[in-house]
Write a protein that holds these residues in place. Structure first.
Motif, mmCIF file in Angstrom:
data_model
loop_
_atom_site.group_PDB
_atom_site.id
_atom_site.type_symbol
_atom_site.label_atom_id
_atom_site.label_comp_id
_atom_site.label_asym_id
_atom_site.label_seq_id
_atom_site.Cartn_x
_atom_site.Cartn_y
_atom_site.Cartn_z
ATOM 1 N N THR A 1 11.531 1.271 4.460
ATOM 2 C CA THR A 1 10.357 2.118 4.697
ATOM 3 C C THR A 1 10.632 3.601 4.474
ATOM 4 O OG1 THR A 1 10.845 2.419 7.047
ATOM 5 C CG2 THR A 1 9.472 0.504 6.425
ATOM 6 N N GLY A 2 11.910 3.998 4.603
ATOM 7 C CA GLY A 2 12.206 5.420 4.511
ATOM 8 C C GLY A 2 11.794 6.190 5.758
ATOM 9 N N ILE A 3 11.426 5.469 6.808
ATOM 10 C CA ILE A 3 10.991 6.112 8.054
ATOM 11 C C ILE A 3 12.017 5.803 9.136
ATOM 12 C CG2 ILE A 3 9.172 6.312 9.790
ATOM 13 C CD1 ILE A 3 7.204 5.274 7.663
ATOM 14 N N LYS B 1 0.805 -1.230 0.000
ATOM 15 C CA LYS B 1 0.000 0.000 0.000
ATOM 16 C C LYS B 1 0.838 1.279 0.000
ATOM 17 C CE LYS B 1 -1.099 -0.073 4.804
ATOM 18 N NZ LYS B 1 -0.168 -1.207 4.871
ATOM 19 N N SER B 2 1.951 1.318 0.725
ATOM 20 C CA SER B 2 2.762 2.548 0.729
ATOM 21 C C SER B 2 3.414 2.780 -0.626
ATOM 22 C CB SER B 2 3.817 2.493 1.834
ATOM 23 O OG SER B 2 3.186 2.479 3.099
ATOM 24 N N ASP C 1 2.086 5.756 9.291
ATOM 25 C CA ASP C 1 3.327 5.214 9.871
ATOM 26 C C ASP C 1 4.313 6.324 10.226
ATOM 27 O OD1 ASP C 1 2.602 2.540 9.754
ATOM 28 O OD2 ASP C 1 3.753 2.105 7.940
ATOM 29 N N VAL C 2 4.377 7.354 9.403
ATOM 30 C CA VAL C 2 5.293 8.477 9.661
ATOM 31 C C VAL C 2 4.869 9.204 10.935
ATOM 32 C CG1 VAL C 2 6.068 10.738 8.820
ATOM 33 C CG2 VAL C 2 5.941 8.792 7.248
ATOM 34 N N PHE C 3 3.566 9.487 11.060
ATOM 35 C CA PHE C 3 3.077 10.209 12.239
ATOM 36 C C PHE C 3 3.298 9.391 13.509
ATOM 37 C CE2 PHE C 3 -0.116 11.689 8.885
ATOM 38 C CZ PHE C 3 0.697 12.724 8.472
ATOM 39 N N LEU D 1 10.555 0.056 13.173
ATOM 40 C CA LEU D 1 11.013 -1.326 13.316
ATOM 41 C C LEU D 1 10.322 -2.222 12.291
ATOM 42 C CD1 LEU D 1 10.976 -1.602 17.220
ATOM 43 C CD2 LEU D 1 12.955 -1.271 15.720
ATOM 44 N N PRO D 2 11.043 -3.243 11.821
ATOM 45 C CA PRO D 2 10.426 -4.165 10.864
ATOM 46 C C PRO D 2 9.297 -4.970 11.509
ATOM 47 C CG PRO D 2 12.667 -4.856 11.402
ATOM 48 C CD PRO D 2 12.424 -3.566 12.111
#
Length: 168
Positions: free
Chosen positions: A121-123, A16-17, A35-37, A127-128
């Motif tokens: 993820t680029g975040i 989805k991302s 996820d970023v927030f 964590l995975p």
């Protein structure tokens, strides 16, 4: 034309991302990634900080602002339960915006597992997620779904194209 709120839902590893970014690049819509927030909240507090619904609330607040400015918004979040989805619907109703709910799935569990192991993820600090954690996630069926994109064994460009046509 009225702005649209495009809500992408799906388990981790569904794609989805990746599709949200592709659709944002193609359409110019504002991309909001929960996820970023959530990770920002952990980074400010502590790695084990319980974000609860706070990441979603930040997403709803950003969506409201952008939609009121007439901009299309893509909400990228797991959205596994109805209360999370209801939050997006409430923002759409409040702003007089059309909401389009799309579920992103990867029906090949081996492929999803590989994505979870290798994804970037680029975040910072995120964590995975393991395949076991993915399997144990609660998932409530969405009665208001507008469509589904299955990413298993398919090129990203084809999946983005399918998504683009679903949200027209």
């Amino acid at each position: 034309p009225l702005a649209r709120l495009i809500v992408l839902s799906g388990l981790p590893g569904s794609g989805k991302s990746t599709l949200a970014k592709g659709l944002s690049d193609l359409s110019g819509a504002i991309l909001l990634r929960v996820d970023v927030f959530e990770q920002d909240l952990r980074n400010v507090n502590s790695s084990d900080f319980d974000v609860g619904a706070q990441g979603y609330q930040i997403g709803y607040d950003h969506a409201r602002r952008h939609l009121l400015e007439g901009k299309d918004v893509i909400a990228d979040a797991v959205n596994a339960v109805e209360p999370a989805r209801e939050g997006w619907r409430a923002i759409a109703q409040e702003t007089g915006t059309r909401v389009i709910e799309i579920e992103i799935v990867c029906t090949n569990e081996d492929e999803a597992a590989m994505r979870l192991r290798t994804r970037e993820t680029g975040i910072d600090g995120l964590l995975p997620i393991s395949l076991q954690e993915r399997r144990e996630r609660i998932w409530e069926p969405n009665p208001q779904i507008s469509g589904t994109v299955d990413t298993a064994g398919r090129p990203i460009a084809d999946c983005v194209d399918d998504l683009f046509h679903l949200v027209k």
